[in-house]
Scaffold this motif. Structure first.
Motif, PDB file in Angstrom:
ATOM      1  N   SER A 144       0.827  -1.214   0.000  1.00 27.07           N
ATOM      2  CA  SER A 144       0.000   0.000   0.000  1.00 27.07           C
ATOM      3  C   SER A 144       0.857   1.259   0.000  1.00 27.07           C
ATOM      4  O   SER A 144       0.480   2.275  -0.573  1.00 27.07           O
ATOM      5  N   LYS A 170      -1.196  -9.740  -6.925  1.00 29.57           N
ATOM      6  CA  LYS A 170      -2.468  -9.430  -6.266  1.00 29.57           C
ATOM      7  C   LYS A 170      -2.351  -7.953  -5.881  1.00 29.57           C
ATOM      8  O   LYS A 170      -1.572  -7.586  -4.986  1.00 29.57           O
ATOM      9  N   HIS A 172      -2.969  -4.167  -4.517  1.00 30.60           N
ATOM     10  CA  HIS A 172      -3.484  -3.709  -3.218  1.00 30.60           C
ATOM     11  C   HIS A 172      -4.809  -2.990  -3.430  1.00 30.60           C
ATOM     12  O   HIS A 172      -4.938  -2.175  -4.343  1.00 30.60           O
ATOM     13  N   LYS A 173      -5.773  -3.281  -2.560  1.00 31.40           N
ATOM     14  CA  LYS A 173      -7.123  -2.710  -2.727  1.00 31.40           C
ATOM     15  C   LYS A 173      -7.124  -1.184  -2.587  1.00 31.40           C
ATOM     16  O   LYS A 173      -8.084  -0.525  -2.981  1.00 31.40           O
ATOM     17  N   ARG A 208      -9.612 -11.096   1.785  1.00 33.32           N
ATOM     18  CA  ARG A 208      -8.445 -11.900   2.168  1.00 33.32           C
ATOM     19  C   ARG A 208      -8.398 -13.229   1.416  1.00 33.32           C
ATOM     20  O   ARG A 208      -7.338 -13.792   1.178  1.00 33.32           O
ATOM     21  N   PHE A 225       6.092 -10.246  -0.656  1.00 30.83           N
ATOM     22  CA  PHE A 225       5.073  -9.482   0.087  1.00 30.83           C
ATOM     23  C   PHE A 225       5.741  -8.344   0.846  1.00 30.83           C
ATOM     24  O   PHE A 225       6.820  -8.514   1.418  1.00 30.83           O
ATOM     25  N   GLY A 227       4.179  -5.534   3.782  1.00 31.63           N
ATOM     26  CA  GLY A 227       2.968  -5.082   4.472  1.00 31.63           C
ATOM     27  C   GLY A 227       3.086  -5.326   5.959  1.00 31.63           C
ATOM     28  O   GLY A 227       4.182  -5.254   6.530  1.00 31.63           O
ATOM     29  N   SER A 228       1.952  -5.657   6.566  1.00 26.95           N
ATOM     30  CA  SER A 228       1.906  -5.777   8.025  1.00 26.95           C
ATOM     31  C   SER A 228       2.483  -7.112   8.502  1.00 26.95           C
ATOM     32  O   SER A 228       2.570  -8.079   7.728  1.00 26.95           O
ATOM     33  N   GLY A 231      -0.351  -9.724   8.135  1.00 25.56           N
ATOM     34  CA  GLY A 231      -0.557 -10.171   6.752  1.00 25.56           C
ATOM     35  C   GLY A 231       0.560 -11.104   6.308  1.00 25.56           C
ATOM     36  O   GLY A 231       0.306 -12.201   5.783  1.00 25.56           O
ATOM     37  N   ALA A 234       0.398 -14.444   8.059  1.00 28.41           N
ATOM     38  CA  ALA A 234      -0.727 -15.275   7.584  1.00 28.41           C
ATOM     39  C   ALA A 234      -0.338 -15.959   6.266  1.00 28.41           C
ATOM     40  O   ALA A 234      -0.550 -17.170   6.104  1.00 28.41           O
ATOM     41  N   TYR A 238      -0.031 -19.968   5.439  1.00 29.96           N
ATOM     42  CA  TYR A 238      -0.709 -20.675   4.336  1.00 29.96           C
ATOM     43  C   TYR A 238       0.315 -21.457   3.524  1.00 29.96           C
ATOM     44  O   TYR A 238       0.094 -22.602   3.127  1.00 29.96           O
ATOM     45  N   MET A 252       7.980  -7.327   6.661  1.00 34.79           N
ATOM     46  CA  MET A 252       6.871  -6.945   7.546  1.00 34.79           C
ATOM     47  C   MET A 252       7.260  -5.718   8.390  1.00 34.79           C
ATOM     48  O   MET A 252       8.121  -4.955   7.996  1.00 34.79           O
ATOM     49  N   CYS A 288       8.479   1.625   5.916  1.00 34.58           N
ATOM     50  CA  CYS A 288       8.874   0.510   6.793  1.00 34.58           C
ATOM     51  C   CYS A 288      10.206   0.794   7.471  1.00 34.58           C
ATOM     52  O   CYS A 288      10.573   0.100   8.412  1.00 34.58           O
ATOM     53  N   MET A 326      -5.940   2.987   7.665  1.00 44.54           N
ATOM     54  CA  MET A 326      -4.597   3.168   8.214  1.00 44.54           C
ATOM     55  C   MET A 326      -4.590   4.263   9.277  1.00 44.54           C
ATOM     56  O   MET A 326      -3.916   4.150  10.289  1.00 44.54           O
ATOM     57  N   PHE A 380       2.373   2.283  12.341  1.00 35.72           N
ATOM     58  CA  PHE A 380       2.614   2.813  10.999  1.00 35.72           C
ATOM     59  C   PHE A 380       2.059   4.232  10.906  1.00 35.72           C
ATOM     60  O   PHE A 380       0.855   4.426  10.894  1.00 35.72           O
TER      61      PHE A 380
HETATM   62  P1  NAP Z   1      -1.588  -5.670   4.969  1.00 42.07           P
HETATM   63  O1  NAP Z   1      -2.814  -5.591   5.769  1.00 42.07           O
HETATM   64  O2  NAP Z   1      -0.515  -6.561   5.469  1.00 42.07           O
HETATM   65  O3  NAP Z   1      -2.022  -6.109   3.491  1.00 42.07           O
HETATM   66  C1  NAP Z   1      -1.090  -6.270   2.452  1.00 42.07           C
HETATM   67  C2  NAP Z   1      -1.672  -7.242   1.438  1.00 42.07           C
HETATM   68  O4  NAP Z   1      -1.757  -8.558   2.008  1.00 42.07           O
HETATM   69  C3  NAP Z   1      -3.081  -6.892   0.994  1.00 42.07           C
HETATM   70  O5  NAP Z   1      -3.225  -7.261  -0.357  1.00 42.07           O
HETATM   71  C4  NAP Z   1      -3.946  -7.770   1.885  1.00 42.07           C
HETATM   72  O6  NAP Z   1      -5.196  -8.085   1.327  1.00 42.07           O
HETATM   73  C5  NAP Z   1      -3.091  -9.010   1.984  1.00 42.07           C
HETATM   74  N1  NAP Z   1      -3.379  -9.722   3.234  1.00 42.07           N
HETATM   75  C6  NAP Z   1      -3.215  -9.226   4.487  1.00 42.07           C
HETATM   76  N2  NAP Z   1      -3.577 -10.165   5.385  1.00 42.07           N
HETATM   77  C7  NAP Z   1      -3.968 -11.246   4.690  1.00 42.07           C
HETATM   78  C8  NAP Z   1      -4.461 -12.529   5.058  1.00 42.07           C
HETATM   79  N3  NAP Z   1      -4.620 -12.867   6.337  1.00 42.07           N
HETATM   80  N4  NAP Z   1      -4.781 -13.392   4.075  1.00 42.07           N
HETATM   81  C9  NAP Z   1      -4.632 -13.059   2.782  1.00 42.07           C
HETATM   82  N5  NAP Z   1      -4.184 -11.857   2.363  1.00 42.07           N
HETATM   83  C10 NAP Z   1      -3.856 -10.963   3.311  1.00 42.07           C
HETATM   84  O7  NAP Z   1      -0.918  -4.258   4.773  1.00 42.07           O
HETATM   85  P2  NAP Z   1      -1.566  -2.863   4.360  1.00 42.07           P
HETATM   86  O8  NAP Z   1      -2.968  -3.054   3.884  1.00 42.07           O
HETATM   87  O9  NAP Z   1      -0.619  -2.271   3.442  1.00 42.07           O
HETATM   88  O10 NAP Z   1      -1.539  -1.996   5.650  1.00 42.07           O
HETATM   89  C11 NAP Z   1      -2.073  -2.392   6.880  1.00 42.07           C
HETATM   90  C12 NAP Z   1      -1.042  -2.158   7.956  1.00 42.07           C
HETATM   91  O11 NAP Z   1       0.178  -2.814   7.579  1.00 42.07           O
HETATM   92  C13 NAP Z   1      -0.622  -0.714   8.155  1.00 42.07           C
HETATM   93  O12 NAP Z   1      -1.448  -0.011   8.993  1.00 42.07           O
HETATM   94  C14 NAP Z   1       0.760  -0.893   8.705  1.00 42.07           C
HETATM   95  O13 NAP Z   1       0.690  -1.130  10.071  1.00 42.07           O
HETATM   96  C15 NAP Z   1       1.314  -2.114   8.041  1.00 42.07           C
HETATM   97  N6  NAP Z   1       2.223  -1.865   6.896  1.00 42.07           N
HETATM   98  C16 NAP Z   1       3.536  -2.071   7.078  1.00 42.07           C
HETATM   99  C17 NAP Z   1       4.413  -1.861   6.028  1.00 42.07           C
HETATM  100  C18 NAP Z   1       5.865  -2.094   6.185  1.00 42.07           C
HETATM  101  O14 NAP Z   1       6.580  -1.944   5.213  1.00 42.07           O
HETATM  102  N7  NAP Z   1       6.330  -2.452   7.331  1.00 42.07           N
HETATM  103  C19 NAP Z   1       3.951  -1.471   4.789  1.00 42.07           C
HETATM  104  C20 NAP Z   1       2.595  -1.284   4.616  1.00 42.07           C
HETATM  105  C21 NAP Z   1       1.745  -1.506   5.686  1.00 42.07           C
HETATM  106  P3  NAP Z   1      -6.468  -7.184   1.707  1.00 42.07           P
HETATM  107  O15 NAP Z   1      -6.171  -5.855   1.120  1.00 42.07           O
HETATM  108  O16 NAP Z   1      -7.605  -7.878   1.047  1.00 42.07           O
HETATM  109  O17 NAP Z   1      -6.556  -7.137   3.192  1.00 42.07           O
END
Ligand code: NAP
Length: 513
Positions: A144, A170, A172-173, A208, A225, A227-228, A231, A234, A238, A252, A288, A326, A380
């Motif tokens: 994202s 895949k 990002h939404k 998800r 990947f 993200g969080s 995520g 998870a 899988y 992460m 990150c 967020m 974040f």
């Molecule tokens: P995210 O929730 O980890 O999602 C990233 C991608 O993974 C999205 O496409 C999401 O799908 C998918 N995903 C997440 N959990 C999943 C699961 N259990 N099963 C299948 N697919 C899954 O990250 P985000 O949307 O970018 O941001 C959310 C939080 O992540 C932020 O608030 C922040 O804390 C953290 N973040 C950290 C970093 C970093 O670099 N450290 C970067 C970005 C975000 P969906 O969209 O369908 O949920």
């Protein structure tokens, strides 16, 4: 916004839906794109290195050809300023070109040749050769916070394609329109460069289930990947529960500790404070590598530094985050930190209203930090925690207790660095990148970069997701024993047709065998 399987992008500033509907990929669609990727792999992996390099260059050109419409859509979806997006586009395009250069040069395949010794006693030695070959179709999850440089044509996609692997992204939404535009550019390059259909596909999903089904598809061979923690973990779970477990390269959360040593604080505390305000709040703290933990040894200079840091933070305007969710997560993290006893809200930025994130810096003691594990977790957004230590030994103790992070930073004069030498021995075991007298945000894309680190910063501490070594995530070594010349891959043939660097009988050389 959602209706059954359809969803819309949200304008990050107005929170209103944007034009264009996107479909959650069904299991049928996922099967279709992965089947195509699997078929494409057989052809794509055999493409010569110059064709793959030209393809990467062509993707870069097609992204530029999208012009400002790409940046405009991206700005609407993410609220990231146009100047930042221009910079990110340059980074994305240069990243593709850098991988093209490495592929064209060719030595990255790590060719090794141990020639036969038929008359060796007591047993003859066979001719044994080694190189890296691509894994197969790769699932990439767009990030994202980097809608261009770490999404559809970002570092994971570029490195997988460079390594000879087809990619299924895949998207990002939070930025499906941006993803769609970039995908069009990649697909144009696929056609122009006569790459097989299925070399690249984009699927959408705000459920998800889409990501889960993709990772569980038996023909997917690895996952990239960003993200969080939740995520990434998870997806890792899988992948490990599959009949055939596969590697997940999940980058992460990380809080990126910074250590400010006494002489540096005295000599250049004002510059460090100014740089730190910038690094904590740049991009609304949505990096990150944002410094989320500042460790300072108490001295006669600390109060002056605190006041400079606090003063700097108090002038930072509130700003829109990438998504309303967020912002919600950020504000809830701030509330939770305030609930922890003995944590003081030390500085607050300008409040820009309920739809923007206000920068917050907290302060606590070392004892409290050690006793509250949640204080080391990533929030974040534009926030950080100051932790005051009383001695050099306490600084070493904190470092020894750190979990895995992407980066660690040390500010020190030459005298400090000499006196705190032990700190570096500790830190190199805890992080992927140690910086001296710098700021962790701003990750250079180059051959030597490591953007990775021990768990929980990543699920694969032996890898990097930025820099040319990122390609190594999507290959595996194969050994060719007693192969006749005509059957060997070109990189391993005696006459070295690619003129690449190879390890021949223990010596690096570009000559033939
Ligand atoms: P995210 O929730 O980890 O999602 C990233 C991608 O993974 C999205 O496409 C999401 O799908 C998918 N995903 C997440 N959990 C999943 C699961 N259990 N099963 C299948 N697919 C899954 O990250 P985000 O949307 O970018 O941001 C959310 C939080 O992540 C932020 O608030 C922040 O804390 C953290 N973040 C950290 C970093 C970093 O670099 N450290 C970067 C970005 C975000 P969906 O969209 O369908 O949920």
């Amino acid at each position: 916004m959602n209706t059954n399987n359809t969803f819309y992008a949200i304008n990050a500033t107005t929170e209103k839906p944007l034009e264009g509907a996107f479909q959650n990929a069904s299991i049928g669609k996922i099967n279709e794109v992965v089947k195509k990727a699997t078929e494409a792999f057989e052809i794509y992996r055999k493409k010569d290195k110059n064709s793959i390099a030209d393809f990467l260059d062509q993707i870069a050109e097609e992204i530029m050809n999208l012009g400002d419409s790409l940046l405009e859509r991206c700005h609407l979806e993410t609220a990231l300023p146009m100047a930042r997006l221009q910079g990110e586009r340059v980074r994305t395009v240069n990243q593709l070109k850098l991988f093209a250069t490495v592929v064209r040069e060719g030595s990255w395949v790590d060719a090794r040749i141990d020639t036969a010794i038929p008359d060796r006693i007591p047993i003859p030695k066979a001719d044994i050769r080694h190189m890296l070959i691509p894994l197969g179709p790769i699932a990439v999850f767009g990030a994202s916070n980097f809608p261009l440089a770490f999404s559809t044509a970002g570092g994971d996609t570029a490195s997988a394609l460079a390594a000879g692997c087809p990619v299924v992204v895949k998207g990002h939404k939070a930025h499906p329109g941006t993803a769609e535009l970039v995908a069009t550019a990649i697909l144009k390059a696929v056609k122009k460069c006569r790459m097989p259909d299925g070399t690249f596909s984009l699927i959408h999903g705000n459920s998800r289930k889409v990501g889960e089904d993709l990772v569980k598809h038996p023909e997917i061979k690895a996952v990239g990947f960003t993200g969080s923690y939740g995520g990434g973990k998870a997806l890792f779970n899988y992948a490990n529960a599959r009949l055939e477990p596969i590697p997940v390269f999940a980058e992460m959360g990380s809080t990126n500790p910074v250590f400010i040593l006494p002489a540096a604080l005295k000599e250049s505390g004002d510059k460090i404070a100014e740089g730190m305000v910038g690094s904590i709040t740049i991009g609304v703290g949505q990096f990150c590598t944002k410094p989320g933990l500042l460790f300072i040894q108490k001295s006669e200079s600390t109060d002056k530094f605190y006041s400079q840091l606090g003063n700097g933070i108090s002038k930072v305007p509130g700003a829109t985050m990438l998504t309303p969710d967020m912002l919600k997560a950020y504000n809830s993290g701030i509330e939770s930190t305030l609930q922890i006893g003995e944590v003081e809200l030390f500085a607050s930025g300008l409040n820009g209203g309920t739809t923007t994130a206000t920068s917050k810096v907290f302060k606590t003691s070392i004892e409290n930090f050690i006793n509250n594990k949640s204080l080391s977790e990533e929030n974040f957004g534009p926030t950080s925690i100051l932790v005051e230590a009383n001695s050099k030994e306490e600084i070493f103790e904190i470092a020894r207790n750190l979990e895995g992070h992407l980066t660690a930073t040390v500010h020190g004069t030459d005298k400090d660095l000499e006196e705190y030498k032990e700190l570096f021995d500790i830190l190199e075991l805890k992080v992927g990148r140690v910086l001296i007298n710098g700021f962790p945000t701003g990750v250079e894309v180059c051959n030597s970069m490591v953007h990775g680190g021990p768990y929980p910063a990543t699920t694969a501490p032996q890898s990097t997701s930025v820099g040319t070594n990122a390609m190594k995530r999507f290959v595996r070594p194969v050994c060719f024993q007693n192969y006749p010349q005509f059957l060997l891959p070109d990189a391993l043939k005696n006459n070295n047709p690619f003129v690449i660097w190879r390890l021949i009988d223990g010596g690096i050389s570009k000559s033939g065998v």
